[in-house]
Design an enzyme around this catalytic site. Structure first.
Site, short mmCIF file in Angstrom:
data_model
loop_
_atom_site.label_atom_id
_atom_site.label_comp_id
_atom_site.label_asym_id
_atom_site.label_seq_id
_atom_site.Cartn_x
_atom_site.Cartn_y
_atom_site.Cartn_z
N ARG A 233 -6.95 0.05 -14.92
CA ARG A 233 -6.83 -1.11 -14.04
C ARG A 233 -7.90 -1.05 -12.96
O ARG A 233 -8.18 0.02 -12.42
CB ARG A 233 -5.45 -1.18 -13.37
CG ARG A 233 -4.33 -1.70 -14.25
CD ARG A 233 -4.51 -3.16 -14.67
NE ARG A 233 -3.47 -3.64 -15.56
CZ ARG A 233 -3.48 -3.55 -16.90
NH1 ARG A 233 -4.50 -2.97 -17.52
NH2 ARG A 233 -2.49 -4.03 -17.61
N GLU A 262 -10.23 -10.38 -12.20
CA GLU A 262 -10.67 -10.74 -13.54
C GLU A 262 -10.41 -12.22 -13.80
O GLU A 262 -9.26 -12.65 -13.68
CB GLU A 262 -9.92 -9.89 -14.57
CG GLU A 262 -10.22 -8.40 -14.43
CD GLU A 262 -9.38 -7.51 -15.35
OE1 GLU A 262 -8.60 -8.05 -16.15
OE2 GLU A 262 -9.51 -6.29 -15.25
N HIS A 281 -12.04 -6.83 -20.38
CA HIS A 281 -10.65 -6.40 -20.58
C HIS A 281 -10.21 -6.61 -22.04
O HIS A 281 -9.24 -7.31 -22.33
CB HIS A 281 -9.69 -7.14 -19.62
CG HIS A 281 -8.39 -6.42 -19.43
ND1 HIS A 281 -7.67 -6.45 -18.25
CD2 HIS A 281 -7.66 -5.64 -20.28
CE1 HIS A 281 -6.57 -5.72 -18.39
NE2 HIS A 281 -6.55 -5.22 -19.61
#
Ligand SMILES: NC(=O)c1ccc[n+]([C@@H]2O[C@H](COP(=O)([O-])OP(=O)(O)OC[C@H]3O[C@@H](n4cnc5c(N)ncnc54)[C@H](O)[C@@H]3O)[C@@H](O)[C@H]2O)c1
Length: 319
Positions: A233, A262, A281
């Protein structure tokens, strides 16, 4: 049809896989759940809500229609969901801790090797000034180097297994792990791991409000030229401090699948940091993991609505 499942718009563009998994047991629809107002409209009449990384703050959760009983997270991390408020609102929260362990571990190793072998720089040099290969920079033999893994859970262990034939030494810091599988060795403290590792890779959870595990102080404890890898993360690292240390050359490189925000807003310093390899991601992604997550979350949610216990996944909040 017994139930209605609302899938939050975002990662997956449609609900074809979810509807196929539900069959005649539920109607599956897609809704925008970006704001609490969207949630109030989008969840009307729903029995369950399925999300990926969509933020479900206290305000979002309080806006849920009273008919909703279950939140299904098509993935691992629960950092985007306010679990306390979910419990207070009598919403069960169900997630899939191991649907993509292999994918994420392989992605971490890909970032480790690409950063270590300087593939970003190599690609650039190969296209423009082939003979100037020394411009890529120095590369140490990885079989003489130490890779430090922070977190020795499902993904950390899978990374350690993949690194076994590659790295000279694997150090692991995880104060909660009872056992560190050999040949990896336990680091007694985070400081010890940071001071000894040529590559540091993060494999632990993070929730909003947690301080970054690698703040400026910790990043400054790294060996000069060390590489930082994060597939966990964004909030685990002080991203602006990392960008500065990369620019200064103190940190040798970074491979990041996750960022503090993000997608990152234009002008975010890490976007212009040198020797930094980013991916959007996607550590979890493979053509097998995507349908696995989408099917399992629907099957799990339906089992919970029907009063059963799903055979896979985990109930993080009981109703
Ligand atoms: N990039 C992606 O697509 C993607 C996909 C899945 C998961 N993830 C992230 O990967 C993380 C790890 O997943 P996992 O399946 O290995 O979880 P896990 O729960 O199996 O393992 C986490 C480990 O971290 C350890 N830990 C906790 N706090 C620590 C600390 N302060 N210092 C050192 N170790 C600590 C725990 O003891 C545990 O062993 C998830 O929390 C998620 O955020 C990312």
């Amino acid at each position: 049809v017994a139930y209605t499942i609302v899938v939050a718009a975002g990662t997956f563009g449609d609900v074809a896989v979810e509807q196929e998994a539900a069959g005649p047991r539920a109607r599956v629809t897609l809704a925008d759940l970006a704001t609490p107002q969207d949630v109030a409209v989008g969840t009307a009449g729903a029995d369950a809500v399925v999300v990926t990384n969509n933020p479900l703050s206290a305000d979002h959760l309080r806006a849920f229609a009273a008919t909703v009983r279950v939140i299904g997270r098509a993935g691992v991390g629960l950092d985007a969901i306010d679990l306390e408020t979910a419990a207070a609102q009598r919403l069960a929260v169900y997630h899939l801790p191991d649907y993509a362990t292999h994918e994420v571990a392989t992605h971490a190793v890909a970032l480790i090797l690409a950063s270590h072998r300087r593939l970003l720089e190599g690609d650039r040099v190969a296209r423009t000034r082939w003979h100037d290969w020394r411009a890529i920079g120095e590369i140490a033999p990885i079989e003489e180097q130490t890779v430090g893994l922070i977190g020795c859970g499902r993904i950390g262990r899978a990374v350690a297994r993949r690194l076994e034939p590659l790295a000279g030494r694997i150090l692991v810091f995880d104060p909660y792990a009872e056992e560190i599988p050999a040949p990896a060795e336990r680091a007694g403290t985070l400081e010890e791991l940071l001071a000894q590792s040529d590559v540091v890779s993060l494999h632990l959870p993070w929730v909003p409000g947690d301080l970054p595990l690698l703040g400026r102080r910790e990043l400054e404890l790294l060996k000069p030229g060390a590489i930082v890898i994060n597939v966990s993360r964004g909030g685990l690292i002080d991203q602006d401090a990392l960008a500065e240390l990369l620019a200064a050359g103190t940190v040798g490189g970074a491979g990041l699948d996750v960022l503090v925000e993000e997608p990152p807003p234009t002008g975010t310093p890490i976007l212009s940091a040198p020797r930094t390899l980013l991916s959007p991601h996607v550590g979890w992604y493979s053509v097998a993991a995507e349908p696995r997550a989408r099917r399992q979350v629907v099957e799990g949610v339906l089992t919970l609505l029907e009063g059963g216990r799903p055979p896979f996944g985990r109930i993080a909040v009981e109703r």
